[in-house]
Design a protein around this motif. Structure first.
Motif, PDB file in Angstrom:
ATOM      1  N   VAL A  48       0.840  -1.192   0.000  1.00 53.92           N
ATOM      2  CA  VAL A  48       0.000   0.000   0.000  1.00 53.92           C
ATOM      3  C   VAL A  48       0.877   1.245   0.000  1.00 53.92           C
ATOM      4  O   VAL A  48       1.843   1.340   0.766  1.00 53.92           O
ATOM      5  CB  VAL A  48      -0.933   0.012   1.232  1.00 53.92           C
ATOM      6  N   ASP A  53      -2.784   5.936   0.112  1.00 55.15           N
ATOM      7  CA  ASP A  53      -3.589   4.985   0.877  1.00 55.15           C
ATOM      8  C   ASP A  53      -4.337   4.020  -0.043  1.00 55.15           C
ATOM      9  O   ASP A  53      -5.534   3.798   0.092  1.00 55.15           O
ATOM     10  CB  ASP A  53      -4.590   5.717   1.785  1.00 55.15           C
ATOM     11  N   ARG A  54      -3.610   3.418  -1.005  1.00 51.22           N
ATOM     12  CA  ARG A  54      -4.205   2.436  -1.900  1.00 51.22           C
ATOM     13  C   ARG A  54      -3.165   1.369  -2.233  1.00 51.22           C
ATOM     14  O   ARG A  54      -1.954   1.598  -2.151  1.00 51.22           O
ATOM     15  CB  ARG A  54      -4.703   3.091  -3.191  1.00 51.22           C
ATOM     16  N   GLU A  55      -3.653   0.194  -2.604  1.00 53.34           N
ATOM     17  CA  GLU A  55      -2.766  -0.889  -2.990  1.00 53.34           C
ATOM     18  C   GLU A  55      -2.174  -0.599  -4.369  1.00 53.34           C
ATOM     19  O   GLU A  55      -2.886  -0.126  -5.266  1.00 53.34           O
ATOM     20  CB  GLU A  55      -3.530  -2.213  -3.017  1.00 53.34           C
TER      21      GLU A  55
END
Length: 300
Positions: A48, A53-55
């Motif tokens: 992440v 705040d994302r994969e």
């Protein structure tokens, strides 16, 4: 065939030997995954990005060197592969030494070096035979996995083996953990030597050298799969405090002889004052018969 993990060449003076590097060992450990106990759902690790705040996918990820929290220098795989080093594409032999001069604590994983096609067969054989006849190993350097490595090349049967080595400054000085000064008598030394002789083997090709931890773990898994209780573990023996070192040596020699099927009492005798050493006569090591069928047991 094991997969190739690095391709390049051995540089031996003006001789070049194209080779493939393949693992010389296997790991038979039982592997586990992590699961959510309430529903047995698989628990995985995700990569992440902290800022978004994302994969992120593997294609979006690169290496970087952190100068400070606000200053990161990105380094691409292409830049690492094209470092201006003679060892970037070749295993450069720098010297030859006796194997006995190499401290085993510096040796790491071993890899087989396979000749890359017919063109490499003759220089490969030349280097292999030169090492075998000289009774020496070659000390070499090469770049691998983001750093320059040190290693030795030796001969095993008809194949060249490359062992990773630690650099001299990577080995800690053992003086800082040396035991305090104590006196050891000559009788105790002779007793220890008698135990060494009794436990000496010709090789390690023996059923005693196997991974009993993995075997016990496999038994637990098999028992659970068959919905039965696994065998209870034996109570571990409490190590006894050694009060009489000579008595402990005598008992150890006798136990080792019994384990190998030797008959008769074994005793480490006290030395008479002013006479030559009269410790127990050294027992010649029995040869362990090599297995002729079945898979060889793994080394401990």
């Amino acid at each position: 065939m094991p997969r190739t993990i690095w391709s390049g060449a051995i540089s031996f003076g003006l001789v070049t030997v194209p080779i493939h590097v393949q693992s010389a060992t296997e790991d038979h450990s039982i592997r586990f995954h992590q699961y959510h106990l309430t529903d047995m759902g698989r628990v995985r690790y995700k990569k992440v990005c902290e800022l978004e705040d994302r994969e992120v996918s593997q294609g979006e990820i690169s290496k970087g060197y952190e100068v400070s929290r606000d200053h990161v220098i990105p380094i691409s795989d292409a830049e690492l592969e094209n470092l201006p080093l003679p060892t970037a594409k070749a295993i450069e032999i720098d010297a030859f030494v006796a194997l006995a001069s190499v401290d085993p604590v510096r040796l790491g994983e071993g890899y087989y070096l396979a000749p890359d096609g017919q063109v490499a067969a003759k220089p490969y054989k030349l280097l292999r035979q030169a090492l075998a006849r000289s009774s020496r190993v070659a000390v070499a350097k090469w770049a691998w996995h983001g750093r320059e490595r040190l290693g030795i090349l030796r001969v095993k049967d008809d194949v060249l083996v490359l062992h990773l080595m630690r650099w001299p400054d990577e080995v800690r000085d053992p003086a800082e953990i040396a035991p305090p000064a104590v006196a050891v008598s000559e009788q105790e030394i002779e007793g220890a030597l008698a135990l060494v002789d009794t436990m000496t083997r010709e090789d390690l090709d023996d059923p005693a050298f196997r991974d009993t931890y993995t075997e016990a773990l496999a038994e637990i898994i098999e028992a659970k799969r068959e919905h039965r209780e696994p065998a209870e573990a034996p109570e571990p023996e409490e190590p006894a405090q050694v009060l009489d070192l000579m008595a402990a040596l005598n008992a150890s020699v006798q136990k080792a002889k019994e384990a190998r099927g030797d008959q008769g009492e074994a005793e480490v005798h006290e030395m008479p004052t002013g006479k030559k050493k009269t410790a127990a006569k050294k027992q010649p090591a029995k040869k362990t018969a090599k297995k002729t069928t079945g898979r060889r047991p793994r080394s401990a």
